[in-house]
Write a protein that holds these residues in place. Structure first.
Motif, PDB file in Angstrom:
ATOM      1  N   SER A 104       0.971  -0.973   0.140  1.00 11.54           N
ATOM      2  CA  SER A 104       0.063  -0.514   0.216  1.00 11.54           C
ATOM      3  C   SER A 104       1.023   1.611   0.266  1.00 11.54           C
ATOM      4  O   SER A 104       1.940   0.772   0.563  1.00 11.54           O
ATOM      5  N   LEU A 105      -0.094   2.799  -0.102  1.00 17.79           N
ATOM      6  CA  LEU A 105       1.085   3.625  -0.730  1.00 17.79           C
ATOM      7  C   LEU A 105       1.767   3.654   0.614  1.00 17.79           C
ATOM      8  O   LEU A 105       3.094   5.034   1.053  1.00 17.79           O
ATOM      9  N   SER A 106       0.985   3.653   2.154  1.00 19.06           N
ATOM     10  CA  SER A 106       1.423   4.137   3.724  1.00 19.06           C
ATOM     11  C   SER A 106       3.285   3.270   3.758  1.00 19.06           C
ATOM     12  O   SER A 106       3.881   4.107   4.033  1.00 19.06           O
ATOM     13  N   MET A 107       3.550   2.468   2.770  1.00 15.76           N
ATOM     14  CA  MET A 107       4.849   1.988   2.297  1.00 15.76           C
ATOM     15  C   MET A 107       6.194   2.436   1.613  1.00 15.76           C
ATOM     16  O   MET A 107       6.986   2.594   1.822  1.00 15.76           O
ATOM     17  N   GLY A 108       5.536   3.511   0.631  1.00 18.71           N
ATOM     18  CA  GLY A 108       6.431   4.236   0.089  1.00 18.71           C
ATOM     19  C   GLY A 108       6.642   5.797   1.160  1.00 18.71           C
ATOM     20  O   GLY A 108       7.546   6.271   0.588  1.00 18.71           O
ATOM     21  N   VAL A 627       0.239  15.458 -20.638  1.00 14.80           N
ATOM     22  CA  VAL A 627       0.129  14.496 -19.713  1.00 14.80           C
ATOM     23  C   VAL A 627      -1.285  13.938 -19.822  1.00 14.80           C
ATOM     24  O   VAL A 627      -2.242  14.799 -19.984  1.00 14.80           O
ATOM     25  N   GLU A 628      -1.517  13.540 -18.668  1.00 19.20           N
ATOM     26  CA  GLU A 628      -3.022  12.966 -18.666  1.00 19.20           C
ATOM     27  C   GLU A 628      -3.410  13.425 -17.455  1.00 19.20           C
ATOM     28  O   GLU A 628      -4.878  14.060 -17.495  1.00 19.20           O
ATOM     29  N   ARG A 629      -2.968  13.632 -16.596  1.00 21.89           N
ATOM     30  CA  ARG A 629      -3.580  15.019 -15.247  1.00 21.89           C
ATOM     31  C   ARG A 629      -1.980  15.610 -14.726  1.00 21.89           C
ATOM     32  O   ARG A 629      -1.355  15.404 -15.291  1.00 21.89           O
ATOM     33  N   ASP A 630      -2.684  16.503 -14.116  1.00 17.02           N
ATOM     34  CA  ASP A 630      -1.877  17.340 -12.883  1.00 17.02           C
ATOM     35  C   ASP A 630      -1.984  17.040 -12.003  1.00 17.02           C
ATOM     36  O   ASP A 630      -0.352  17.613 -11.323  1.00 17.02           O
ATOM     37  N   ARG A 631      -2.508  16.646 -11.178  1.00 17.89           N
ATOM     38  CA  ARG A 631      -2.216  15.281  -9.841  1.00 17.89           C
ATOM     39  C   ARG A 631      -1.759  13.481 -10.099  1.00 17.89           C
ATOM     40  O   ARG A 631      -2.989  12.878 -10.666  1.00 17.89           O
ATOM     41  N   TYR A 632      -0.891  12.542  -9.643  1.00 17.85           N
ATOM     42  CA  TYR A 632      -1.588  11.675  -9.752  1.00 17.85           C
ATOM     43  C   TYR A 632      -0.747  11.326  -8.121  1.00 17.85           C
ATOM     44  O   TYR A 632      -0.583  11.671  -7.418  1.00 17.85           O
ATOM     45  N   LEU A 633      -1.227   9.430  -7.403  1.00 24.01           N
ATOM     46  CA  LEU A 633      -0.618   9.646  -6.175  1.00 24.01           C
ATOM     47  C   LEU A 633       0.905   8.106  -6.597  1.00 24.01           C
ATOM     48  O   LEU A 633       0.945   8.395  -7.399  1.00 24.01           O
ATOM     49  N   LEU A 634       0.805   8.238  -5.282  1.00 20.99           N
ATOM     50  CA  LEU A 634       2.255   7.479  -5.589  1.00 20.99           C
ATOM     51  C   LEU A 634       2.307   6.681  -5.636  1.00 20.99           C
ATOM     52  O   LEU A 634       1.304   5.839  -5.530  1.00 20.99           O
ATOM     53  N   GLY A 635       3.127   6.392  -7.214  1.00 19.78           N
ATOM     54  CA  GLY A 635       3.442   4.544  -7.238  1.00 19.78           C
ATOM     55  C   GLY A 635       2.671   4.519  -8.748  1.00 19.78           C
ATOM     56  O   GLY A 635       2.758   3.453  -8.437  1.00 19.78           O
ATOM     57  N   SER A 636       1.862   5.722  -8.619  1.00 23.42           N
ATOM     58  CA  SER A 636       1.168   6.188 -10.214  1.00 23.42           C
ATOM     59  C   SER A 636       2.501   5.780 -11.219  1.00 23.42           C
ATOM     60  O   SER A 636       3.574   6.369 -11.253  1.00 23.42           O
ATOM     61  N   THR A 637       1.690   5.421 -12.545  1.00 24.15           N
ATOM     62  CA  THR A 637       2.195   5.297 -13.967  1.00 24.15           C
ATOM     63  C   THR A 637       2.084   6.744 -14.430  1.00 24.15           C
ATOM     64  O   THR A 637       1.217   6.967 -14.574  1.00 24.15           O
ATOM     65  N   VAL A 638       3.108   7.332 -14.662  1.00 21.25           N
ATOM     66  CA  VAL A 638       2.885   8.308 -15.569  1.00 21.25           C
ATOM     67  C   VAL A 638       3.081   8.270 -17.229  1.00 21.25           C
ATOM     68  O   VAL A 638       3.989   8.033 -17.788  1.00 21.25           O
ATOM     69  N   ASP A 639       1.977   8.414 -17.601  1.00 15.00           N
ATOM     70  CA  ASP A 639       2.451   7.942 -19.364  1.00 15.00           C
ATOM     71  C   ASP A 639       2.289  10.120 -20.023  1.00 15.00           C
ATOM     72  O   ASP A 639       1.660  10.935 -19.906  1.00 15.00           O
ATOM     73  N   VAL A 640       3.633   9.861 -20.769  1.00 16.63           N
ATOM     74  CA  VAL A 640       3.437  11.223 -21.675  1.00 16.63           C
ATOM     75  C   VAL A 640       3.810  11.286 -22.542  1.00 16.63           C
ATOM     76  O   VAL A 640       4.229  10.195 -23.612  1.00 16.63           O
ATOM     77  N   ARG A 641       2.827  11.933 -23.052  1.00 12.72           N
ATOM     78  CA  ARG A 641       3.090  12.158 -25.107  1.00 12.72           C
ATOM     79  C   ARG A 641       3.415  13.912 -25.433  1.00 12.72           C
ATOM     80  O   ARG A 641       2.499  14.301 -24.883  1.00 12.72           O
ATOM     81  N   ALA A 642       3.910  13.828 -26.334  1.00 13.06           N
ATOM     82  CA  ALA A 642       4.891  14.975 -27.181  1.00 13.06           C
ATOM     83  C   ALA A 642       4.329  14.881 -28.521  1.00 13.06           C
ATOM     84  O   ALA A 642       4.396  13.923 -29.543  1.00 13.06           O
ATOM     85  N   GLN A 643       4.667  16.125 -28.866  1.00 13.46           N
ATOM     86  CA  GLN A 643       3.969  16.161 -30.769  1.00 13.46           C
ATOM     87  C   GLN A 643       4.785  17.177 -30.802  1.00 13.46           C
ATOM     88  O   GLN A 643       4.930  17.850 -30.949  1.00 13.46           O
ATOM     89  N   ARG A 690       7.936   7.484  -7.373  1.00 11.54           N
ATOM     90  CA  ARG A 690       8.395   7.189  -6.140  1.00 11.54           C
ATOM     91  C   ARG A 690       8.442   7.977  -5.181  1.00 11.54           C
ATOM     92  O   ARG A 690       8.352   7.797  -3.732  1.00 11.54           O
ATOM     93  N   LYS A 691       8.410   9.054  -5.523  1.00 16.82           N
ATOM     94  CA  LYS A 691       8.673  10.518  -3.707  1.00 16.82           C
ATOM     95  C   LYS A 691       7.447  11.023  -4.507  1.00 16.82           C
ATOM     96  O   LYS A 691       6.520  11.919  -5.034  1.00 16.82           O
ATOM     97  N   GLU A 692       6.454  11.855  -2.996  1.00 19.44           N
ATOM     98  CA  GLU A 692       5.768  12.653  -3.034  1.00 19.44           C
ATOM     99  C   GLU A 692       6.693  14.232  -3.091  1.00 19.44           C
ATOM    100  O   GLU A 692       7.305  14.353  -3.088  1.00 19.44           O
ATOM    101  N   GLY A 693       5.570  14.481  -3.422  1.00 24.45           N
ATOM    102  CA  GLY A 693       6.297  16.513  -3.709  1.00 24.45           C
ATOM    103  C   GLY A 693       5.299  16.989  -5.626  1.00 24.45           C
ATOM    104  O   GLY A 693       5.077  15.964  -6.062  1.00 24.45           O
TER     105      GLY A 693
END
Length: 808
Positions: A104-108, A627-643, A690-693
């Motif tokens: 769970s995220l508290s382990m991070g 990017v898909e959104r501006d806020r993510y939960l710790l441990g999430s995968t951020v998908d990035v796309r550039a044109q 993997r880090k909050e902030g």
């Protein structure tokens, strides 16, 4: 997470086979009396008979004939007694140990000591390092098969490590296993009791030496651990608990969130809201400052002080909002920095600052409503956007007639057929349109507008036209824009499901719950409660499923509509080139107004801004970074796309480009964005937070000094942060009531706890290997061909000799 077992449990069961000879009809010595006596009488009679019949023959022939007949009789006796082979197999089942790491995220979280710097590594990293580098796993595998399963919101097997006998592994190496990736904190909940029950039920029939739980013990959802304790005691399975994390939460004040609108307008006031959360600082006062600077300026610059407030902190964990009203004067992207000036007792200054970007634009969002007919959804949204001073709305109603009255800025008679007109729009909302009325050139224009001009497209399926055009071969370009796959049929059959007797709620996925553009209230929890009050929708358009790369945000929850195990897609989205497309399974969001008129307005306002943000973020004529959104939960995968484009404004053709990611701790990570072969100039990649902030994502543009930039915020959900300290009471109860041992910290578990005289885990987990003997079905000898052939051969030989001797 998918099952990532790297080893087959080939050595879990060892077979030792042995064969024994026995007589099938003889169960005791008494069983020999009758057949033996009868045989002796028969042999005596044969001896008397053959001695009289063969008195005139030579002695050799007399003896031979007598021996052959007696051999046949003895053979028949053997057949009657059923000589057979009985096979016995001893199966040795290896002892098993179940390791259950909490993911769970508290382990991070990084626990803190008396200093002001967070301790390194995090709880999960400590455990992963112990598994990767320590020899305790090798020692454990000398006696047991080791099964590793992770748990958080759900539970899944990660790997099975078979037993390695002493000396058997000399010179061999196991396939490497990435413990850091496997134990990456991802779960938004901790369901310890539920996970224990699941695996006790699954493993109770095996020779289980024990279950080892690695966790902070803060269960916050699911089945109570009391049920798991009862089940473990019934199955006689001891639970060994290893407590990770700090016992107390350090004194700290932090910015839990910083909400800034993605865009604002010169001269219009907007609100930036920060949320402060204190621990051990109730009643203390802190200074909160808001500064701003141009987004392209150096991140270390102080910027302009916009405002400052004195805030009194609440009780432990209580969130205190602080709002700043700002009125921008100039256009451009600006970075807002919220800073807390904490008291000296604050133990973690790393969470006292957050940044967010706001785009100051001097133009309104231009929206085209394209509808097959005047549905309620269309009418409500048209009226809403017409009242919105930040938007310009034009309408194109396909069933409209000349002179029709519509409350809009402009009424189009036909769909735009030239780039100059279409490319002027930021978003198109299509309500069950008849795409067949568009020419091939117009379809190609729509595709270019989305892919190259970062246009935002919202498509709403409906019962009138969707099923007709979805099967039209000439509309492949339009189908390609949709994030769902349509059914392919030889004949036109109605694929829609509308007019149910009762509504069915939308079942949101994790992506849907985290997507702020789907929040109909100010925060995620309050939005989830609001959606739970929404009765639901009555219909949907049935599709085969989401396209590869698309994101499903919600399912239609009626189980009767499911195709196999997959429920119908109701909300989905995808990138298409530099643009975004969002899909709704039916036009029934107007029903939200029954709960609150503002819900419908917020949903569509956020949706329009979400899909059109690519247009807004085109800070360079050379490209856009998405990017898909501006806020993510710790441990999430951020998908990035550039044109991207080259200096001649043609699609950039490189195999890859490098993305620079500035982490919250000021370190940097390089991410490779690979070229999308299906679309020139499009590049895609991803990384895990993997880090909050606050993360700053920058992409240098080839052959240019320009850099595209985005900023995202990563946080731990409040459910996991509410009680991050180690729960000794729960973990100790698990161990004591099931006959296990509770260890405080990894060192105590791996090398022993001198304070409690507890030996290390490897020594207390006893070998529970067992041998099970199975007896196979016996194999009768007389059924073999050679046995029958021998008896027949003896009788035939006797008959031949008697024939030659003229006795027969």
């Amino acid at each position: 997470m998918m099952d990532r077992s790297l080893f087959l449990l080939a050595d879990a069961v060892h077979d030792f086979e042995r064969s024994t000879f026995e007589w099938g009809r003889v169960q005791s010595p008494v069983d020999w009396v009758l057949p033996a006596g009868a045989t002796l009488l028969i042999l005596a009679y044969v001896y008397w008979l053959y001695r009289r019949d063969s008195v005139e023959l030579p002695a050799v022939l007399r003896v031979l004939l007598l021996a052959l007949r007696m051999a046949a009789i003895v053979g028949l006796l053997a057949v009657y007694l059923q000589p057979q082979w009985r096979n016995e197999v001893d199966q040795v089942e290896n002892s098993r140990v179940l390791l259950m790491p909490d993911t769970s995220l508290s382990m991070g979280l990084h626990d803190q000591d008396a200093s002001a710097v967070p301790a390194e590594p995090s709880r999960a990293q400590q455990l992963a390092g112990a598994c990767q580098e320590g020899d305790w796993l090798k020692r454990l595998r000398q006696k047991h098969d080791v099964v590793v399963v992770r748990f958080d919101r759900d539970s899944q097997r990660l790997v099975t490590l078979p037993k390695r006998s002493d000396g058997a592994d000399e010179g061999t190496t196991d396939e490497p296993f990435d413990w850091q990736a496997a134990l990456e904190p991802q779960g938004t909940e901790t369901r310890l009791g539920q996970a224990l029950r699941q695996w006790i039920e699954a493993e109770r029939s095996s020779p289980l030496a024990g279950i080892v739980v690695f966790s902070d013990g803060q269960q916050n959802a699911g089945v109570d651990t009391g049920a798991a304790i009862s089940l473990a005691r019934e199955a006689r399975i001891p639970i060994y608990a290893v407590g990770l994390g700090s016992l107390t939460q350090p004194t700290n004040v932090r910015i839990s969130d910083f909400i800034v609108p993605s865009r604002a307008y010169p001269g219009d006031r907007y609100t930036a809201t920060g949320y402060l959360q204190g621990q051990g600082m109730a009643g203390k006062s802190v200074q909160v400052e808001l500064t701003s600077r141009p987004a392209e300026s150096a991140p270390n610059g102080e910027g302009k002080l916009e405002a400052s407030h004195q805030v009194t902190l609440g009780g432990d964990g209580e969130v205190v909002p602080v709002k700043f009203e700002l009125t921008p004067e100039e256009t451009g992207r600006r970075t807002l920095r919220l800073t807390v000036r904490p008291p000296a007792s604050d133990r973690n200054p790393a969470d006292n600052q957050q940044e967010a970007d706001v785009e100051i634009v001097d133009r309104k969002t231009r929206v085209l409503l394209f509808a097959g007919g005047p549905t309620r959804e269309y009418q409500f949204l048209r009226n809403q956007l017409r009242r919105d001073r930040d938007m310009v709305v034009d309408v194109m109603l396909q069933t409209g007639v000349e002179g029709i009255s519509q409350d809009a800025h402009a009424i189009l008679d036909t769909f735009p057929s030239d780039a100059e007109t279409l490319f002027n729009y930021d978003a198109i909302v299509a309500f069950d349109p008849d795409w067949r009325q568009l020419s091939a050139a117009q379809q190609e224009l729509v595709e270019r507008w989305v892919a190259d001009q970062a246009g935002g497209l919202i498509v709403v399926a409906g019962p009138v036209y969707t099923d007709s055009w979805a099967q039209d071969a000439s509309l492949a370009k339009i189908r390609g824009l949709y994030p769902v796959e349509f059914h392919r049929r030889l004949s036109l059959l109605d694929d829609s499901h509308y007019g149910a007797r009762e509504p069915w709620p939308i079942e949101f996925t994790r992506d849907g719950l985290e997507a702020e553009f789907l929040w109909i209230e100010d925060s995620g929890p309050s939005s989830s409660r609001a959606w739970s009050e929404f009765p639901g929708v009555y219909g949907h358009y049935s599709v085969r499923g989401p396209k590869p790369g698309a994101t499903v945000y919600g399912w239609f929850s009626d189980p009767r509509s499911a195709e196999g195990t997959q429920k119908p897609v109701y909300l989905a989205g995808q990138f298409f080139g530099s643009g975004r497309v969002f899909y709704l399974g039916s036009g029934e969001m107007w029903r939200l107004r029954a709960g609150d008129d503002a819900w419908f307005e917020r949903l569509y306002t956020k949706l329009v801004r979400h899909v059109s943000q690519g247009r807004l973020l085109r800070g360079s004529h050379r490209g856009v970074l998405l990017v898909e959104r501006d806020r993510y939960l710790l441990g999430s995968t951020v998908d990035v796309r550039a044109q991207l484009s080259d200096n001649r404004l043609q699609p950039l053709e490189l195999p890859r480009v490098e993305l620079d990611v500035a982490l919250p701790d000021s370190t940097h990570q390089t991410v490779q964005l690979l070229a999308d072969p299906s679309k020139k100039g499009t590049y895609r990649g991803q990384f895990t937070v993997r880090k909050e902030g606050t993360y700053l994502i920058e992409l240098p543009i080839a052959e240019s000094e320009e850099r595209l930039a985005r900023r995202i915020q990563v946080k731990v959900p409040e459910l996991e942060r509410e009680k991050p300290q180690r729960n000794d009471a729960l973990l100790s109860e698990l161990a004591q009531k099931t006959g296990g041992v509770y260890y405080v910290g990894l060192p105590a578990a791996l090398v022993g706890d001198a304070s409690s005289s507890s030996p290390p885990l490897v020594d207390v987990l006893r070998d529970q290997s067992r041998t099970i003997t199975t007896i196979s079905r016996p194999t009768p000898l007389w059924s073999n061909a050679w046995t029958l052939a021998a008896l027949c051969g003896v009788l035939c030989l006797e008959w031949l000799i008697r024939r030659l001797a003229k006795l027969a």
